[in-house]
Design an enzyme around this catalytic site. Structure first.
Site, PDB file in Angstrom:
ATOM      1  N   TYR A   1       0.827  -1.208   0.000  1.00 19.38           N
ATOM      2  CA  TYR A   1       0.000   0.000   0.000  1.00 19.38           C
ATOM      3  C   TYR A   1       0.864   1.263   0.000  1.00 19.38           C
ATOM      4  O   TYR A   1       0.643   2.193  -0.781  1.00 19.38           O
ATOM      5  CB  TYR A   1      -0.901  -0.032   1.231  1.00 19.38           C
ATOM      6  CG  TYR A   1      -1.854   1.128   1.375  1.00 19.38           C
ATOM      7  CD1 TYR A   1      -3.013   1.205   0.613  1.00 19.38           C
ATOM      8  CD2 TYR A   1      -1.619   2.134   2.314  1.00 19.38           C
ATOM      9  CE1 TYR A   1      -3.900   2.256   0.763  1.00 19.38           C
ATOM     10  CE2 TYR A   1      -2.497   3.184   2.474  1.00 19.38           C
ATOM     11  CZ  TYR A   1      -3.646   3.245   1.694  1.00 19.38           C
ATOM     12  OH  TYR A   1      -4.514   4.289   1.858  1.00 19.38           O
TER      13      TYR A   1
ATOM     14  N   LYS B   1       1.132   4.106  -2.858  1.00 16.94           N
ATOM     15  CA  LYS B   1       0.734   5.483  -2.569  1.00 16.94           C
ATOM     16  C   LYS B   1       1.881   6.466  -2.789  1.00 16.94           C
ATOM     17  O   LYS B   1       1.658   7.604  -3.186  1.00 16.94           O
ATOM     18  CB  LYS B   1       0.214   5.582  -1.135  1.00 16.94           C
ATOM     19  CG  LYS B   1      -1.134   4.897  -0.921  1.00 16.94           C
ATOM     20  CD  LYS B   1      -2.216   5.467  -1.816  1.00 16.94           C
ATOM     21  CE  LYS B   1      -3.600   5.009  -1.428  1.00 16.94           C
ATOM     22  NZ  LYS B   1      -4.644   5.536  -2.332  1.00 16.94           N
TER      23      LYS B   1
END
Length: 298
Positions: A170, A174
Site C-alpha cells: 500500500y 501510494k
C-alpha cells in the site's frame, strides 16, 4: 451558483467513504458525476453495484445528476469505458478523481506475491488507466482548438509519503501515486490539465482496518468536531477540481480542518571528492551524509 457548475466529473471508488462524500459535494456544487465503484470488499474481492447505486440515488434525491459505473479501474478496457461513459452521457469531461483502492496489509517477510500484486494493481494501475484515457481526451480537445480547463486529483496517503510498517504494498503504491501526480502535472499542463494529490485522514473501511488506527478514528460520542469524518476532506478536493484553483503538481495532507502541503523529495547533505571515491575513503568520510539525531533528554 456552485463552484463546479457545468463541470463533468468521474469519481472512482465512490460507493462509500471518501469517494461518496466527494460525489455528494461535487453534485451539490453543480457537477454532473459518474459514480464509479466496483463494490468489492476492503481487499478488492467481489463486485456489487449496490453502493454506487446508493450514491447515485442520494445525488438524485438532492436534485443532482449522476450515473453508475461498475468498472474495475485497473482493467484497461474498463477504464476506457469509464471515460467514454462520462463523455457519452454528459457530453464532456473536466474532472477525474482517482480514489479507488484496497488493503492487504502484511509484513514484508510474510506478504505473498498475490497480496503485493493486488494492491499495486488497484492503486497504481487504477490511477494510471483512467488518467491515460482522460488525458488522451483532453489532448484531442486541445489539438482540435478547444480551450481545456481540467483537473485530476489523485489519492495518495501518509503511508506512502512517510512510510508505515506493515503496509509495504500500500505504501509503495501510494508513494508512486504522489510521484505519478507530479509527472502528470508536468506532462499535461500543455493540454490545460492540472494534477494534484491528497493524503486524506478520514474514517473509512480501510483506515478502520489499519493497525493502530481503528480506535483512533472513531466518531466522538459528544457533539465535538468529528476530526475523522470523511466529509471533511471533500471541500478541498472540490476546490482542487474547480477553476478557482490554479496550482498543480502539489500533494496535501487533508484531515479535519487542516490542509498541509507535503514537500517532495529534496536534495540534502553531500560530499564531493572531485574524483572517484574508494571504499575506505567513504567509510571514513560518509558519516556527515546522515546527521546524528539529537539525543532525547530523560
Amino acid at each position: 451558483m456552485g463552484a463546479l457548475d457545468g463541470r463533468v466529473a468521474i469519481i472512482t471508488g465512490a460507493g462509500g467513504g471518501l469517494g461518496r462524500e466527494h460525489a455528494l459535494l461535487f453534485a451539490a456544487e453543480g457537477a454532473k458525476v459518474v459514480v464509479n465503484a466496483l463494490g468489492g470488499d476492503t481487499a478488492g474481492e467481489g463486485a456489487d453495484a449496490t453502493p454506487a447505486q446508493e450514491t447515485v440515488a442520494m445525488i438524485e434525491a438532492m436534485g443532482g445528476e449522476a450515473v453508475v459505473n461498475g468498472a474495475n479501474v485497473a482493467d484497461w478496457e474498463g477504464a476506457r469505458g469509464l471515460v467514454q461513459q462520462a463523455i457519452d452521457t454528459f457530453g464532456d469531461l473536466h474532472i477525474l478523481v482517482n480514489n479507488a483502492g484496497s488493503l492487504r496489509d502484511r509484513g514484508v517477510v510474510n506478504m505473498t506475491e498475490a497480496e503485493w500484486d493486488a494492491v499495486i494493481d488497484v492503486h497504481l494501475k487504477g490511477h494510471f488507466a483512467p488518467t491515460h484515457f482522460a488525458a488522451n481526451y483532453w489532448r484531442d480537445q486541445t489539438k482540435a482548438g478547444k480551450e481545456v480547463s481540467a483537473s485530476i486529483i489523485h489519492t495518495s496517503s501518509t503511508s506512502g509519503v512517510f512510510s508505515n510498517p506493515g503496509q509495504a504494498n500500500y505504501g509503495a503504491a501510494k508513494s508512486g501515486i504522489a510521484t505519478f501526480s507530479q509527472i502528470c502535472a508536468k506532462e499535461l499542463s500543455r493540454y490545460g490539465v492540472r494534477s494534484n494529490a491528497i493524503c486524506p485522514g478520514a474514517r473509512t473501511r480501510l483506515t478502520l482496518q489499519t493497525p493502530g488506527l481503528g480506535d483512533a478514528v472513531k466518531a466522538p460520542e459528544d457533539e465535538a468536531f468529528d476530526l475523522w469524518h470523511p466529509a471533511n476532506v471533500a471541500p478541498f478536493v472540490a476546490y482542487l477540481a474547480s477553476d478557482l484553483c490554479s496550482f498543480t503538481g502539489e500533494t496535501f495532507i487533508v484531515q479535519g480542518g487542516v490542509v498541509q502541503r507535503v514537500q517532495s523529495w529534496t536534495a540534502a547533505e553531500k560530499i564531493d571528492k572531485g574524483d572517484r571515491w574508494t571504499v575506505a575513503e567513504l567509510a571514513e568520510q560518509a558519516a556527515p551524509l546522515v546527521p546524528e539525531k539529537p539525543q532525547r533528554r530523560s
